[in-house]
Write a protein that holds these residues in place. Structure first.
Motif, PDB file in Angstrom:
ATOM      1  N   GLY A  14       0.792  -1.223   0.000  1.00 29.36           N
ATOM      2  CA  GLY A  14       0.000   0.000   0.000  1.00 29.36           C
ATOM      3  C   GLY A  14       0.822   1.270   0.000  1.00 29.36           C
ATOM      4  O   GLY A  14       0.298   2.336   0.276  1.00 29.36           O
ATOM      5  N   THR A  15       2.107   1.167  -0.270  1.00 34.49           N
ATOM      6  CA  THR A  15       2.956   2.355  -0.323  1.00 34.49           C
ATOM      7  C   THR A  15       3.723   2.375  -1.641  1.00 34.49           C
ATOM      8  O   THR A  15       3.849   1.367  -2.324  1.00 34.49           O
ATOM      9  CB  THR A  15       3.954   2.384   0.849  1.00 34.49           C
ATOM     10  N   GLY A  16       4.238   3.519  -2.010  1.00 34.79           N
ATOM     11  CA  GLY A  16       5.074   3.636  -3.195  1.00 34.79           C
ATOM     12  C   GLY A  16       4.313   3.556  -4.503  1.00 34.79           C
ATOM     13  O   GLY A  16       3.130   3.892  -4.585  1.00 34.79           O
ATOM     14  N   ALA A  17       4.990   3.087  -5.531  1.00 28.78           N
ATOM     15  CA  ALA A  17       4.425   3.055  -6.880  1.00 28.78           C
ATOM     16  C   ALA A  17       3.179   2.188  -6.960  1.00 28.78           C
ATOM     17  O   ALA A  17       2.214   2.532  -7.657  1.00 28.78           O
ATOM     18  CB  ALA A  17       5.479   2.560  -7.868  1.00 28.78           C
ATOM     19  N   LYS A  18       3.166   1.059  -6.244  1.00 22.91           N
ATOM     20  CA  LYS A  18       1.984   0.187  -6.266  1.00 22.91           C
ATOM     21  C   LYS A  18       0.761   0.907  -5.707  1.00 22.91           C
ATOM     22  O   LYS A  18      -0.353   0.729  -6.185  1.00 22.91           O
ATOM     23  CB  LYS A  18       2.240  -1.092  -5.480  1.00 22.91           C
ATOM     24  N   ALA A  19       0.974   1.721  -4.686  1.00 26.10           N
ATOM     25  CA  ALA A  19      -0.136   2.464  -4.092  1.00 26.10           C
ATOM     26  C   ALA A  19      -0.691   3.483  -5.069  1.00 26.10           C
ATOM     27  O   ALA A  19      -1.912   3.650  -5.178  1.00 26.10           O
ATOM     28  CB  ALA A  19       0.314   3.149  -2.808  1.00 26.10           C
ATOM     29  N   VAL A  20       0.185   4.170  -5.779  1.00 27.66           N
ATOM     30  CA  VAL A  20      -0.262   5.161  -6.762  1.00 27.66           C
ATOM     31  C   VAL A  20      -1.046   4.473  -7.867  1.00 27.66           C
ATOM     32  O   VAL A  20      -2.122   4.927  -8.262  1.00 27.66           O
ATOM     33  CB  VAL A  20       0.935   5.950  -7.333  1.00 27.66           C
ATOM     34  N   GLN A  21      -0.550   3.342  -8.355  1.00 27.46           N
ATOM     35  CA  GLN A  21      -1.255   2.592  -9.391  1.00 27.46           C
ATOM     36  C   GLN A  21      -2.609   2.093  -8.908  1.00 27.46           C
ATOM     37  O   GLN A  21      -3.547   1.976  -9.682  1.00 27.46           O
ATOM     38  CB  GLN A  21      -0.404   1.415  -9.866  1.00 27.46           C
ATOM     39  N   ALA A  22      -2.721   1.805  -7.616  1.00 24.01           N
ATOM     40  CA  ALA A  22      -3.977   1.316  -7.052  1.00 24.01           C
ATOM     41  C   ALA A  22      -4.944   2.446  -6.713  1.00 24.01           C
ATOM     42  O   ALA A  22      -6.053   2.197  -6.257  1.00 24.01           O
ATOM     43  CB  ALA A  22      -3.700   0.492  -5.795  1.00 24.01           C
ATOM     44  N   GLY A  23      -4.537   3.700  -6.926  1.00 22.84           N
ATOM     45  CA  GLY A  23      -5.432   4.826  -6.670  1.00 22.84           C
ATOM     46  C   GLY A  23      -5.309   5.453  -5.298  1.00 22.84           C
ATOM     47  O   GLY A  23      -6.154   6.247  -4.894  1.00 22.84           O
ATOM     48  N   PHE A  24      -4.258   5.117  -4.557  1.00 23.44           N
ATOM     49  CA  PHE A  24      -4.093   5.655  -3.206  1.00 23.44           C
ATOM     50  C   PHE A  24      -3.288   6.953  -3.178  1.00 23.44           C
ATOM     51  O   PHE A  24      -2.962   7.463  -2.111  1.00 23.44           O
ATOM     52  CB  PHE A  24      -3.422   4.628  -2.287  1.00 23.44           C
ATOM     53  N   GLY A  25      -2.958   7.501  -4.325  1.00 20.02           N
ATOM     54  CA  GLY A  25      -2.191   8.743  -4.388  1.00 20.02           C
ATOM     55  C   GLY A  25      -2.814   9.879  -3.595  1.00 20.02           C
ATOM     56  O   GLY A  25      -2.130  10.530  -2.805  1.00 20.02           O
ATOM     57  N   PRO A  26      -4.135  10.148  -3.764  1.00 18.54           N
ATOM     58  CA  PRO A  26      -4.751  11.241  -2.994  1.00 18.54           C
ATOM     59  C   PRO A  26      -4.642  11.037  -1.478  1.00 18.54           C
ATOM     60  O   PRO A  26      -4.454  11.991  -0.726  1.00 18.54           O
ATOM     61  CB  PRO A  26      -6.202  11.222  -3.459  1.00 18.54           C
TER      62      PRO A  26
END
Length: 91
Positions: A14-26
């Protein structure tokens, strides 16, 4: 937490690039903005504490069986505590 109360590094999906790809960026941006606001207001701009924060930290208390996660942990050693816990969306 590990023995001796140190905060071990715990990489998660749930952190890093995988998180951004999963929509957790905001959510990551909201956590960052909250910590920056905390340092600007409560800590009066003392951003030297920002060198060691950790995200998505699990806290397990073996003696009680209690386990919970926080969005971030910021080490801020004082007379009364060692860290500040930040949880934006589950509490």
């Amino acid at each position: 937490m590990a023995d001796g109360n140190e905060l071990p590094s715990r990489p998660k999906a749930g952190t890093g690039a995988k998180a951004v790809q999963a929509g957790f960026g905001p959510h990551a941006v909201a956590v960052t903005v909250t910590i920056l606001a905390y340092t600007d207001t409560v800590l009066r701009g003392r951003r030297e504490y920002l060198t060691d924060w950790q995200v998505e930290v699990n806290h397990a208390i073996k003696e009680t069986g209690l386990s919970f996660n926080t969005d971030a942990v910021l080490p801020v050693p004082t007379k009364t505590s060692e860290v500040r816990l930040f949880e934006l969306d589950n509490g």
